[in-house]
Design an enzyme around this catalytic site. Sequence first.
Site, mmCIF file in Angstrom:
data_model
loop_
_atom_site.group_PDB
_atom_site.id
_atom_site.type_symbol
_atom_site.label_atom_id
_atom_site.label_comp_id
_atom_site.label_asym_id
_atom_site.label_seq_id
_atom_site.Cartn_x
_atom_site.Cartn_y
_atom_site.Cartn_z
ATOM 1 N N ASP A 253 0.845 -1.201 0.000
ATOM 2 C CA ASP A 253 0.000 0.000 0.000
ATOM 3 C C ASP A 253 0.876 1.245 0.000
ATOM 4 O O ASP A 253 0.961 1.966 1.003
ATOM 5 C CB ASP A 253 -0.928 -0.018 1.220
ATOM 6 N N LYS B 158 0.348 -8.011 -2.536
ATOM 7 C CA LYS B 158 -0.954 -7.476 -2.938
ATOM 8 C C LYS B 158 -0.794 -6.068 -3.495
ATOM 9 O O LYS B 158 -0.192 -5.206 -2.862
ATOM 10 C CB LYS B 158 -1.907 -7.436 -1.742
ATOM 11 N N LYS C 192 -11.085 -5.122 -6.702
ATOM 12 C CA LYS C 192 -12.513 -5.177 -6.311
ATOM 13 C C LYS C 192 -13.409 -4.730 -7.468
ATOM 14 O O LYS C 192 -14.138 -3.739 -7.382
ATOM 15 C CB LYS C 192 -12.765 -4.322 -5.067
ATOM 16 N N ILE D 172 -20.886 -3.883 -15.349
ATOM 17 C CA ILE D 172 -21.789 -4.774 -16.087
ATOM 18 C C ILE D 172 -20.996 -6.034 -16.477
ATOM 19 O O ILE D 172 -19.765 -5.993 -16.608
ATOM 20 C CB ILE D 172 -22.394 -4.091 -17.336
ATOM 21 N N THR E 23 -18.155 -6.043 -19.177
ATOM 22 C CA THR E 23 -16.943 -5.317 -18.782
ATOM 23 C C THR E 23 -16.127 -6.110 -17.765
ATOM 24 O O THR E 23 -14.893 -6.176 -17.857
ATOM 25 C CB THR E 23 -17.342 -3.938 -18.192
ATOM 26 N N THR F 240 -15.332 -4.386 5.192
ATOM 27 C CA THR F 240 -15.288 -4.349 6.665
ATOM 28 C C THR F 240 -15.576 -2.949 7.218
ATOM 29 O O THR F 240 -15.756 -2.795 8.414
ATOM 30 C CB THR F 240 -13.931 -4.838 7.205
ATOM 31 N N GLY G 292 -0.090 -5.611 5.849
ATOM 32 C CA GLY G 292 0.484 -4.415 5.256
ATOM 33 C C GLY G 292 1.462 -3.746 6.192
ATOM 34 O O GLY G 292 2.629 -4.136 6.297
ATOM 35 N N ARG G 293 0.962 -2.711 6.883
ATOM 36 C CA ARG G 293 1.836 -1.850 7.681
ATOM 37 C C ARG G 293 2.748 -2.542 8.688
ATOM 38 O O ARG G 293 3.882 -2.083 8.872
ATOM 39 C CB ARG G 293 0.996 -0.752 8.343
#
Length: 235
Positions: free
Chosen positions: A15, A37, A67, A71, A74, A120, A210-211
């Site tokens: 990130d 990721k 995410k 339609i 696509t 979440t 992540g962090r």
Amino acid sequence: MTVLTPRERLIVALDVPQAGEAERLVQRVGDAALFYKIGLELALADGGLRLVRRLADAGLKVFLDLKLHDIPNTVERAAAQAVKLGAALLTVHGYPQTMGAAVAGAKGSGLKLLAVTVLTSYDDEDLLEAGYRFGVAAMVQRRAEQARALGVDGVVASAAEAAEIRRTLGSEMILVTPGIRPAGAEAGDQKRVATPESAISSGADYIVVGRPITGAPDPRAAAISIVAEIAGAAP
Ligand code: C5P
């Protein structure tokens, strides 16, 4: 499902806003992790999507966390593009049309699809406000079941949801769990956190961190220590 080693079960969330910074992080983690990721921020950075191909070419696995939701035509074509980029995992929102289209786009490839059931950041009230009839727990279960029925490979789930999903959906679905903090670490903005050990014990196949790794003074040491926590969990 093939048995994964503890190291294969760690996904490091890149990130960061720049592709160069992400690449330096990958180098610093070294062989302590194999799976990264890439989310919306990095994907939209200059060179962000090229990094997917670069990491895949270097023998690393990439979880493309975009995410998708659009339609069916696509989404199907976008999933096919993710296959070409060399991604190993791709997220789509857990709407039946969207999930079905992504399955069609990834058909015959090695790309695994994950459904995001309920973000979440949503609670029961947010779902009501958005016009849904179900609360979070019921919606998570409903969408996880729909995902399985449509041929989606797995779901993203908090550690709190993982055990229930595992119980109802069995061992076939891939469960990927973010919101992980090593014992004693800062939660940051995550509301419901779990340790690597408890997430794995709850049934997660992969944990996303992540962090606690990317913000550590020594990202490689942080990754090694988290892999050790995974190894200490009941499978
Ligand atoms: O830094 P941290 O370990 O909190 O990062 C968690 C990662 O997992 C972030 O990339 C975040 O977007 C992602 N994620 C999450 N919760 C979800 C879905 C994804 O934290 N429900």
